[in-house]
Design an enzyme around this catalytic site. Sequence first.
Site, short mmCIF file in Angstrom:
data_model
loop_
_atom_site.label_atom_id
_atom_site.label_comp_id
_atom_site.label_asym_id
_atom_site.label_seq_id
_atom_site.Cartn_x
_atom_site.Cartn_y
_atom_site.Cartn_z
N HIS A 157 45.05 36.27 35.31
CA HIS A 157 44.76 36.57 33.90
C HIS A 157 45.94 37.28 33.24
O HIS A 157 46.78 37.90 33.91
CB HIS A 157 43.51 37.46 33.80
CG HIS A 157 43.66 38.78 34.51
ND1 HIS A 157 44.30 39.87 33.96
CD2 HIS A 157 43.27 39.18 35.74
CE1 HIS A 157 44.30 40.87 34.80
NE2 HIS A 157 43.68 40.48 35.91
N GLU A 190 37.37 39.57 40.65
CA GLU A 190 38.26 40.61 41.14
C GLU A 190 37.61 41.34 42.32
O GLU A 190 36.38 41.33 42.48
CB GLU A 190 38.56 41.60 40.01
CG GLU A 190 39.40 42.80 40.37
CD GLU A 190 40.82 42.44 40.78
OE1 GLU A 190 40.98 41.92 41.92
OE2 GLU A 190 41.75 42.69 39.99
#
Length: 219
Positions: free
Chosen positions: A12, A92
């Site tokens: 990201h 994550e």
Amino acid sequence: MARPRRIVLVRHGESEGNVDDTVYEREPDHALRLTGAGRRQAEETGERLRELFGDESVSVYVSPYRRTHETLQAFRLPPGQLRVREEPRLREQDWGNWQDREDVRLQKVYRDAYGHFFYRFAQGESGADVYDRVGAFLESLHRSFEAPDHPPNVLLVTHGLTMRLFCMRWFHWSVAEFESLSNPGNAETRVLLLADDGRYRLDRPFERWCTPEPYGPTG
């Protein structure tokens, strides 16, 4: 089996947590947004991806976090070419819920001493835990290749640690090899390319911050 010609991994863009770690005390990790710089990083990566994919179809898997969804949106890939699926196994590493900054700082010191793969954050995950769920995702991904009309491209929009662990699992790297590698930068890509011999090769390596020191022979 219609194996894709390329599997693209993307971290990201820069998020609020990348520039201000106090935000974790007020906002859950999954809800953090891209910064203005992070959106620009993603837009630049999107230009390269549009050139790479051309008019070919793409099977997209995106982590359920806000910053990964915003990264994917900033790529501006043609919707008609995409099959998008949210994939929780690409999230994550869990560091716990509401985070105490000083506690996390101390745990990161402990992790650096203990090892990123084996150290488990209190109320969170170890790198080994993430490796296991990434491995489960890979099994699903391989099964998807059995479809004769599978797209020639796969795009994973995820996180830095998850990218390293995906490649560790795919290429059968040792724990020592994983520990020696640094995360890619925000909005950086790594591409697994299908070679003529039927094997995938990484387009460029991850940067090393140290020399691997395995306990024994591997490979």
